[in-house]
Design a protein around this motif. Structure first.
Motif, short mmCIF file in Angstrom:
data_model
loop_
_atom_site.label_atom_id
_atom_site.label_comp_id
_atom_site.label_asym_id
_atom_site.label_seq_id
_atom_site.Cartn_x
_atom_site.Cartn_y
_atom_site.Cartn_z
N SER A 51 75.24 11.49 79.19
CA SER A 51 75.25 12.45 80.29
C SER A 51 74.67 11.84 81.55
O SER A 51 73.91 10.88 81.51
N THR A 52 75.03 12.45 82.67
CA THR A 52 74.42 12.12 83.96
C THR A 52 73.82 13.42 84.49
O THR A 52 74.15 14.50 84.00
N ASP A 55 76.62 15.70 85.20
CA ASP A 55 77.59 16.00 84.15
C ASP A 55 76.93 15.90 82.78
O ASP A 55 76.74 14.81 82.26
N THR A 56 76.55 17.05 82.24
CA THR A 56 75.93 17.06 80.92
C THR A 56 77.02 17.10 79.86
O THR A 56 77.91 17.93 79.91
N ARG A 57 76.96 16.16 78.96
CA ARG A 57 77.94 16.09 77.86
C ARG A 57 77.24 16.28 76.54
O ARG A 57 76.25 15.63 76.26
N LEU A 58 77.83 17.12 75.72
CA LEU A 58 77.32 17.29 74.36
C LEU A 58 77.99 16.22 73.51
O LEU A 58 79.22 16.12 73.51
N GLN A 95 69.88 10.05 74.59
CA GLN A 95 69.47 11.09 75.53
C GLN A 95 69.54 12.41 74.78
O GLN A 95 70.53 12.66 74.08
N ALA A 96 68.53 13.23 74.92
CA ALA A 96 68.54 14.51 74.23
C ALA A 96 67.74 15.52 75.02
O ALA A 96 66.88 15.16 75.83
N VAL A 97 68.06 16.78 74.78
CA VAL A 97 67.26 17.86 75.34
C VAL A 97 66.90 18.80 74.21
O VAL A 97 67.65 18.95 73.25
N ILE A 98 65.73 19.40 74.33
CA ILE A 98 65.31 20.40 73.37
C ILE A 98 65.45 21.74 74.08
O ILE A 98 64.83 21.97 75.12
N VAL A 99 66.32 22.58 73.55
CA VAL A 99 66.60 23.85 74.19
C VAL A 99 66.28 24.99 73.23
O VAL A 99 66.20 24.78 72.02
#
Length: 140
Positions: A51-52, A55-58, A95-99
């Motif tokens: 992702s950038t 532009d977030t890509r799963l 790259q990861a996010v915790i949501v």
């Protein structure tokens, strides 16, 4: 002023991990319901490698029939272990996010995902069909 992250990088969704262990040992509808209930609370880790900021890509995985599956992880550690286990994952930057968990589960509606897989690559992993995820989301 930077916003404080809602979940620390060390966060682990212990309730989901325990539910995965239970359903792996005994795959029953009761244990599936318990997993879905646990997965609706706390946070889940979403792989957004590649992702950038614009532009977030799963990142997705493919089922054995080539359909898109949404991988969700109980911790950054589980995600790193899964990526390291893939052929091209050795030493790659993750790259990861915790949501919030409900938000993570809701991503299933963002594309033609057929299922969610919790902690792919872990000993206690579970693929849950989209219909079960959607009914869990609809019941909230």
């Amino acid at each position: 002023m930077a916003m404080k992250p809602r979940f620390p990088q060390s966060y682990e969704n212990v309730a989901v991990r325990k539910a995965l262990t239970a359903i792996a040992a005994e795959p029953t509808l009761e244990n599936l319901d318990a997993l879905l209930a646990a997965a609706a609370k706390g946070g889940l880790v979403v792989d957004v490698t590649g992702s950038t900021p614009q532009d977030t890509r799963l990142r997705t995985i493919s089922s054995t029939t080539g359909e898109a599956v949404l991988p969700l992880f109980t911790s950054m550690t589980a995600l790193r272990a899964a990526v390291a286990a893939t052929a091209d994952g050795e030493g790659s930057q993750v790259q990861a996010v915790i949501v919030p968990a409900l938000e993570a589960l809701g991503f299933i509606t963002s594309a033609d995902f057929v299922a969610v897989q919790f902690d792919p690559g872990a000993p206690d992993t579970m693929v849950v069909a989209r219909s079960h995820i959607e009914s869990a989301l609809g019941g909230r």
